[in-house]
Design a protein around this motif. Structure first.
Motif, PDB file in Angstrom:
ATOM      1  N   SER A  91       0.783  -1.434  -0.130  1.00 19.26           N
ATOM      2  CA  SER A  91       0.037   0.208   0.223  1.00 19.26           C
ATOM      3  C   SER A  91       0.977   1.186   0.093  1.00 19.26           C
ATOM      4  O   SER A  91       0.660   2.205  -0.690  1.00 19.26           O
ATOM      5  N   VAL A  92       1.877   1.201   0.870  1.00 18.48           N
ATOM      6  CA  VAL A  92       2.707   2.242   0.669  1.00 18.48           C
ATOM      7  C   VAL A  92       3.232   2.674  -0.601  1.00 18.48           C
ATOM      8  O   VAL A  92       3.542   3.787  -0.952  1.00 18.48           O
ATOM      9  N   GLU A 141       2.519   1.896  -3.344  1.00 17.93           N
ATOM     10  CA  GLU A 141       1.431   2.423  -4.295  1.00 17.93           C
ATOM     11  C   GLU A 141       1.454   4.106  -4.441  1.00 17.93           C
ATOM     12  O   GLU A 141       0.897   4.553  -5.487  1.00 17.93           O
ATOM     13  N   SER A 142       1.869   4.565  -3.617  1.00 13.77           N
ATOM     14  CA  SER A 142       2.143   6.182  -3.456  1.00 13.77           C
ATOM     15  C   SER A 142       3.059   6.655  -4.379  1.00 13.77           C
ATOM     16  O   SER A 142       4.019   6.118  -4.615  1.00 13.77           O
ATOM     17  N   GLU A 143       3.090   8.149  -4.323  1.00 17.84           N
ATOM     18  CA  GLU A 143       4.313   8.924  -5.112  1.00 17.84           C
ATOM     19  C   GLU A 143       5.534   8.647  -4.220  1.00 17.84           C
ATOM     20  O   GLU A 143       5.052   9.321  -3.007  1.00 17.84           O
ATOM     21  N   TYR A 163       9.074   6.984   0.858  1.00 12.40           N
ATOM     22  CA  TYR A 163       7.503   7.028   0.724  1.00 12.40           C
ATOM     23  C   TYR A 163       6.926   7.177   2.106  1.00 12.40           C
ATOM     24  O   TYR A 163       7.616   6.968   3.080  1.00 12.40           O
ATOM     25  N   GLN A 174       2.751   7.272   3.797  1.00 20.08           N
ATOM     26  CA  GLN A 174       1.212   7.089   3.669  1.00 20.08           C
ATOM     27  C   GLN A 174       0.615   6.829   5.003  1.00 20.08           C
ATOM     28  O   GLN A 174       1.216   6.089   6.070  1.00 20.08           O
ATOM     29  N   ARG A 175      -0.444   7.571   5.226  1.00 23.14           N
ATOM     30  CA  ARG A 175      -1.231   7.314   6.515  1.00 23.14           C
ATOM     31  C   ARG A 175      -2.044   6.053   6.308  1.00 23.14           C
ATOM     32  O   ARG A 175      -3.016   6.037   5.388  1.00 23.14           O
ATOM     33  N   VAL A 176      -1.871   5.045   7.238  1.00 20.10           N
ATOM     34  CA  VAL A 176      -2.944   3.915   7.262  1.00 20.10           C
ATOM     35  C   VAL A 176      -3.482   3.420   8.539  1.00 20.10           C
ATOM     36  O   VAL A 176      -3.121   4.129   9.439  1.00 20.10           O
ATOM     37  N   SER A 194       1.409   6.775  10.498  1.00 21.76           N
ATOM     38  CA  SER A 194       1.960   7.298   9.131  1.00 21.76           C
ATOM     39  C   SER A 194       3.112   6.207   9.096  1.00 21.76           C
ATOM     40  O   SER A 194       3.918   5.920   9.880  1.00 21.76           O
ATOM     41  N   SER A 195       3.217   5.749   7.788  1.00 21.82           N
ATOM     42  CA  SER A 195       4.009   4.649   7.217  1.00 21.82           C
ATOM     43  C   SER A 195       5.062   4.997   6.272  1.00 21.82           C
ATOM     44  O   SER A 195       4.495   5.427   5.279  1.00 21.82           O
TER      45      SER A 195
END
Length: 270
Positions: free
Chosen positions: A221-222, A224-226, A251, A253-255, A268-269
């Motif tokens: 999932s992380v 997949e972000s920019e 990278y 991303q908040r999960v 936040s990962s």
């Protein structure tokens, strides 16, 4: 006045002679960090005094650390951000006749474990040691179980101590930084329950399942972000590897993670 006299000016071991001995011994060992105690001390009488000091049960290592911890906290207050690094190292005394040692990586090895909290700035300026866990393992029983408190407690308690210190340094944000052993949900939940007075950054160990029941995992999932950016560094040669230049993309991303008690935990990962 030497550096140890300034750093340990507030030391109190119950006797001025002990205080002076502590400062002198620390200066001697700092001047010769790889030497034995006899090799670092000036003569036999000073060596004997050093052994008596280290063998005393009137005080312990935390009493000696305390003035340094106070100076460390004072230095921390002068910086806009401080990283509080934690990791564990082995003190290998195998083959020596020392009482109350325990197993290390192998049951036949003898020594202790040290788990300090080391304060540094983001620019890598060392500020000092804040505290430490130090323990000797119990041998495993006949069924292969090791008695005693879970060693993983050191990570959660380490965060709690940093969180307590954050209240005394309201103008200096603290960041708890730990290796992959600290990737425990219990630590994250404890930080949340305390109101996260100190930020935390953990090296991921578990590719955790994310809520939703679609088989989605944390790492995928992380990624997949920019990417936020890129860092490059030279990796030195080591066991089984040659030196090379490493390129890493960053990278974040908040999960949501399930805390198994109250639904979900927002993190936040990176």
């Amino acid at each position: 006045m030497g550096w140890a006299s300034e750093e340990l000016a507030s030391i109190d071991l119950g006797d001025t002679r002990r205080n002076r001995r502590a400062i002198q011994l620390i200066e001697r060992l700092a001047e010769h960090p790889t030497a034995s105690i006899p090799g670092a001390c000036n003569g036999w009488s000073e060596t004997q005094a050093g052994y008596r000091f280290l063998g005393s049960e009137t005080y312990d290592w935390l009493d000696i650390l305390e003035p340094h911890r106070q100076c460390t906290q004072t230095r921390m207050a002068a910086h806009p951000v401080v990283l509080c690094l934690q990791d564990t190292t082995e003190l290998d005394f195998n083959g020596q006749t020392i009482k109350r040692l325990g197993p290390l990586s192998y049951e036949a090895q003898r020594g202790m474990y040290l788990h300090p909290t080391y304060a540094v700035t983001p620019e890598r300026e060392p500020l000092g040691v804040l505290d430490a866990w130090m323990w000797a393992r119990e041998p495993k029983d006949a069924e292969g179980h090791r008695p005693g408190a879970p060693e993983s407690l050191r990570w959660k308690e380490g965060y709690e101590r940093v969180a307590n210190l954050a209240g005394e340094l309201p103008d200096t944000p603290l960041v708890y930084v730990a290796d992959h052993e600290a990737d425990m949900l219990e630590l994250m939940v404890r930080a949340r329950d305390l109101g996260t007075p100190a930020d935390w950054l953990l090296r991921a160990k578990h590719n955790r399942a994310l809520p939703g029941g679609e088989g989605k995992k944390l790492w995928g999932s992380v990624l997949e972000s920019e990417p936020l950016g890129e860092v490059r560094f030279n990796l030195p040669p080591g066991r089984g590897r040659t030196a090379r230049t490493v390129r890493q993309e960053l990278y974040a991303q908040r999960v949501s993670l399930s805390d198994r008690r109250q639904g979900f935990l927002e993190v936040s990962s990176p």
